[in-house]
Design an enzyme around this catalytic site. Structure first.
Site, PDB file in Angstrom:
ATOM      1  N   LYS A 131      -7.892   2.375  -0.988  1.00 38.96           N
ATOM      2  CA  LYS A 131      -8.468   2.318   0.363  1.00 38.96           C
ATOM      3  C   LYS A 131      -9.041   3.692   0.705  1.00 38.96           C
ATOM      4  O   LYS A 131      -8.323   4.692   0.670  1.00 38.96           O
ATOM      5  CB  LYS A 131      -7.374   1.924   1.362  1.00 38.96           C
ATOM      6  CG  LYS A 131      -7.757   2.056   2.837  1.00 38.96           C
ATOM      7  CD  LYS A 131      -8.603   0.894   3.304  1.00 38.96           C
ATOM      8  CE  LYS A 131      -8.913   0.944   4.785  1.00 38.96           C
ATOM      9  NZ  LYS A 131      -7.818   0.526   5.649  1.00 38.96           N
ATOM     10  N   GLN A 136       0.846  -1.191   0.000  1.00 40.80           N
ATOM     11  CA  GLN A 136       0.000   0.000   0.000  1.00 40.80           C
ATOM     12  C   GLN A 136       0.883   1.244   0.000  1.00 40.80           C
ATOM     13  O   GLN A 136       1.869   1.301   0.733  1.00 40.80           O
ATOM     14  CB  GLN A 136      -0.900   0.018   1.234  1.00 40.80           C
ATOM     15  CG  GLN A 136      -1.948   1.108   1.147  1.00 40.80           C
ATOM     16  CD  GLN A 136      -2.714   1.288   2.433  1.00 40.80           C
ATOM     17  OE1 GLN A 136      -2.136   1.583   3.476  1.00 40.80           O
ATOM     18  NE2 GLN A 136      -4.017   1.117   2.378  1.00 40.80           N
ATOM     19  N   CYS A 139      -5.725   7.382   5.481  1.00 45.74           N
ATOM     20  CA  CYS A 139      -5.049   7.503   6.784  1.00 45.74           C
ATOM     21  C   CYS A 139      -5.428   8.814   7.501  1.00 45.74           C
ATOM     22  O   CYS A 139      -5.326   9.893   6.929  1.00 45.74           O
ATOM     23  CB  CYS A 139      -3.537   7.437   6.592  1.00 45.74           C
ATOM     24  SG  CYS A 139      -2.648   7.627   8.141  1.00 45.74           S
ATOM     25  N   ARG A 192      -8.044  -4.578  13.388  1.00 47.41           N
ATOM     26  CA  ARG A 192      -7.717  -4.680  14.815  1.00 47.41           C
ATOM     27  C   ARG A 192      -8.094  -6.030  15.394  1.00 47.41           C
ATOM     28  O   ARG A 192      -7.433  -6.536  16.295  1.00 47.41           O
ATOM     29  CB  ARG A 192      -8.434  -3.547  15.586  1.00 47.41           C
ATOM     30  CG  ARG A 192      -7.807  -2.189  15.354  1.00 47.41           C
ATOM     31  CD  ARG A 192      -8.615  -1.098  15.995  1.00 47.41           C
ATOM     32  NE  ARG A 192      -9.947  -0.991  15.402  1.00 47.41           N
ATOM     33  CZ  ARG A 192     -10.915  -0.197  15.857  1.00 47.41           C
ATOM     34  NH1 ARG A 192     -10.694   0.549  16.915  1.00 47.41           N
ATOM     35  NH2 ARG A 192     -12.079  -0.148  15.244  1.00 47.41           N
ATOM     36  N   GLY A 195     -14.204  -2.284   9.251  1.00 47.03           N
ATOM     37  CA  GLY A 195     -14.603  -1.473  10.388  1.00 47.03           C
ATOM     38  C   GLY A 195     -15.357  -2.300  11.406  1.00 47.03           C
ATOM     39  O   GLY A 195     -16.391  -2.883  11.107  1.00 47.03           O
TER      40      GLY A 195
HETATM   41  C1  LIG Z   1      -2.609   0.086  14.404  1.00 41.39           C
HETATM   42  C2  LIG Z   1      -3.330   0.325  13.102  1.00 41.39           C
HETATM   43  C3  LIG Z   1      -2.600   0.526  11.951  1.00 41.39           C
HETATM   44  C4  LIG Z   1      -3.261   0.753  10.734  1.00 41.39           C
HETATM   45  N1  LIG Z   1      -2.520   0.921   9.597  1.00 41.39           N
HETATM   46  C5  LIG Z   1      -3.140   1.081   8.410  1.00 41.39           C
HETATM   47  C6  LIG Z   1      -2.395   1.187   7.207  1.00 41.39           C
HETATM   48  O1  LIG Z   1      -1.150   1.148   7.196  1.00 41.39           O
HETATM   49  N2  LIG Z   1      -3.088   1.359   6.051  1.00 41.39           N
HETATM   50  C7  LIG Z   1      -4.472   1.394   6.022  1.00 41.39           C
HETATM   51  O2  LIG Z   1      -5.062   1.540   4.959  1.00 41.39           O
HETATM   52  N3  LIG Z   1      -5.185   1.267   7.142  1.00 41.39           N
HETATM   53  C8  LIG Z   1      -4.562   1.104   8.315  1.00 41.39           C
HETATM   54  N4  LIG Z   1      -5.303   0.934   9.452  1.00 41.39           N
HETATM   55  C9  LIG Z   1      -6.786   0.863   9.342  1.00 41.39           C
HETATM   56  C10 LIG Z   1      -7.254  -0.575   9.214  1.00 41.39           C
HETATM   57  O3  LIG Z   1      -6.756  -1.184   8.048  1.00 41.39           O
HETATM   58  C11 LIG Z   1      -8.793  -0.656   9.204  1.00 41.39           C
HETATM   59  O4  LIG Z   1      -9.291   0.028   8.086  1.00 41.39           O
HETATM   60  C12 LIG Z   1      -9.416  -0.056  10.449  1.00 41.39           C
HETATM   61  O5  LIG Z   1      -8.712  -0.436  11.623  1.00 41.39           O
HETATM   62  C13 LIG Z   1     -10.897  -0.451  10.581  1.00 41.39           C
HETATM   63  O6  LIG Z   1     -11.056  -1.804  10.808  1.00 41.39           O
HETATM   64  P1  LIG Z   1     -11.296  -2.387  12.319  1.00 41.39           P
HETATM   65  O7  LIG Z   1     -12.299  -1.471  12.972  1.00 41.39           O
HETATM   66  O8  LIG Z   1     -11.838  -3.774  12.076  1.00 41.39           O
HETATM   67  O9  LIG Z   1      -9.995  -2.339  13.015  1.00 41.39           O
HETATM   68  C14 LIG Z   1      -4.679   0.761  10.678  1.00 41.39           C
HETATM   69  C15 LIG Z   1      -5.398   0.552  11.849  1.00 41.39           C
HETATM   70  C16 LIG Z   1      -4.751   0.341  13.056  1.00 41.39           C
HETATM   71  C17 LIG Z   1      -5.576   0.107  14.290  1.00 41.39           C
END
Ligand SMILES: Cc1cc2nc3c(=O)[nH]c(=O)nc-3n(C[C@H](O)[C@H](O)[C@H](O)COP(=O)(O)O)c2cc1C
Length: 339
Positions: free
Chosen positions: A151, A80, A110, A247, A223
């Site tokens: 994304k 990415q 982001c 997560r 999410g």
């Molecule tokens: C610690 C952490 C690092 C993340 N790093 C990225 C990333 O590098 N690129 C990205 O597109 N999303 C990143 N995200 C977002 C996740 O890919 C995801 O879209 C977001 O956490 C929602 O999903 P969840 O609620 O199931 O965690 C990150 C999220 C967390 C918590």
């Protein structure tokens, strides 16, 4: 051949055997985590986001080895990219493909302040013209065999202007030929507050498939996916083509196994026993040692240890032991002591 409740996930010319992928996770989704994700049922896994300038400046050495080396067992690997300038995006994307990555995902999501402040990541949701230009130039520059995906978050914020910008960007991305779209159901301004809005994710799927008549372009949702049951409910309600777990799988690769079972109509395995947890944490740690070396291993592994400890009945003591751990030998002692 498994009789799945959901069809395989097609992204450009790539076919993944289940609509279940490991989301990009900064600081986490390195090669050891991606390997575990695949072993437990993810059909595809993305690296953490790379800044385009980082990709262009790294030549060789440890940083390249830790982040940009793609083993055959990790293929097709997804990278990415984040940035703000289309020239740099294109050069970095070409370099990643040369290094062996098989899919390039563009981060327009982001929410980190420093990132948004530099017109990167989620900022681009508020600048659809620039975002479309980046996507168009990257799509045009890469071989057709390498899918380019995007994304997004559901909008920059909840203002009317931002919402309009989101839908115009979505249309523009379809016009420039992106191969897939992943949507996190929160705004950039929300970061991780509130709950992910899956009805907007459903609207995105409907817009792409019906209004724009592009059902072949996969829409992935993410999410708040913390259980297999939730994944199935969200997929059914929203009609998305796949999900990206984030997560929920940090320190819990068993969620992939449970979700895979649910997707295939099998009964969902229960939580792992302590013996199973011990085996997997040890395996993860050995992989980390192999990649980063013994000296760095405990530091790299600490945050994973904290996450793994949540499944332990004595989680607070286990967490503190992992946090205080300084040597690989001590790491294995902790496993023997608590698991
Ligand atoms: C610690 C952490 C690092 C993340 N790093 C990225 C990333 O590098 N690129 C990205 O597109 N999303 C990143 N995200 C977002 C996740 O890919 C995801 O879209 C977001 O956490 C929602 O999903 P969840 O609620 O199931 O965690 C990150 C999220 C967390 C918590």
């Amino acid at each position: 051949m498994v009789n799945s409740l959901f069809p395989p996930l097609k992204v450009g010319g790539l076919v993944f055997d289940a609509p279940l992928i490991q989301a990009p996770l900064s600081g986490y989704s390195d090669a050891p985590m991606r390997r575990l994700a695949r072993r437990f049922g993810a059909s595809f896994a993305l690296c953490e986001v790379f800044l385009d300038q980082f990709v262009l400046s790294v030549v060789r050495g440890s940083k390249s080895r830790f982040y940009l080396n793609v083993k055959d067992s990790d293929k097709p690997a997804g990278a990415q990219l984040m940035g703000s300038d289309s020239n740099e995006f294109v050069s970095a994307a070409l370099k990643l493909v040369e290094l062996g990555f098989g899919l390039i995902d563009l981060n327009f999501a982001c929410p980190v302040k420093k990132v948004v402040g530099k017109n990167r990541g989620g900022y681009l949701l508020s600048d659809p013209i620039r975002a479309m230009e980046i996507a168009r130039r990257v799509r045009d520059a890469l071989p057709a065999s390498v899918p380019v995906t995007v994304k997004l978050r559901r909008s920059f914020d909840d203002s009317e202007k931002s919402r309009k910008a989101f839908w115009s960007l979505l249309d523009g991305l379809l016009d420039v030929g992106v191969d897939g779209i992943a949507v996190h159901g929160r705004t950039v301004v929300q970061r991780y507050q509130g709950i992910a809005n899956w009805s907007i994710i459903r609207d995105v799927k409907e817009h792409v498939a019906v209004k724009r008549n592009r059902p072949e372009i996969p829409v992935l949702g993410c999410g708040d996916l913390f259980s297999a049951e939730t994944v199935i409910t969200r997929m059914r309600e929203s009609g998305v083509d796949g999900v990206a777990l984030a997560r929920g799988v940090i320190g819990n690769p068993w969620l992939f196994q449970q979700t895979r079972a649910a997707m295939e109509g099998r009964s969902i395995p229960g939580p792992p026993t302590l013996a199973e947890q011990k085996k997997v944490i040890a395996e993860h740690f050995c992989d980390v040692i192999e990649l980063y070396g013994e000296r760095r291993a405990t530091t790299v592994m600490r945050k994973f240890g904290v996450a793994y400890s949540k499944l332990h009945p004595d989680s607070e003591r286990v967490r503190m032991a992992f946090v205080a751990c300084k040597t690989p030998q001590r790491w294995f002692e902790i496993l023997d002591e608590f698991y």
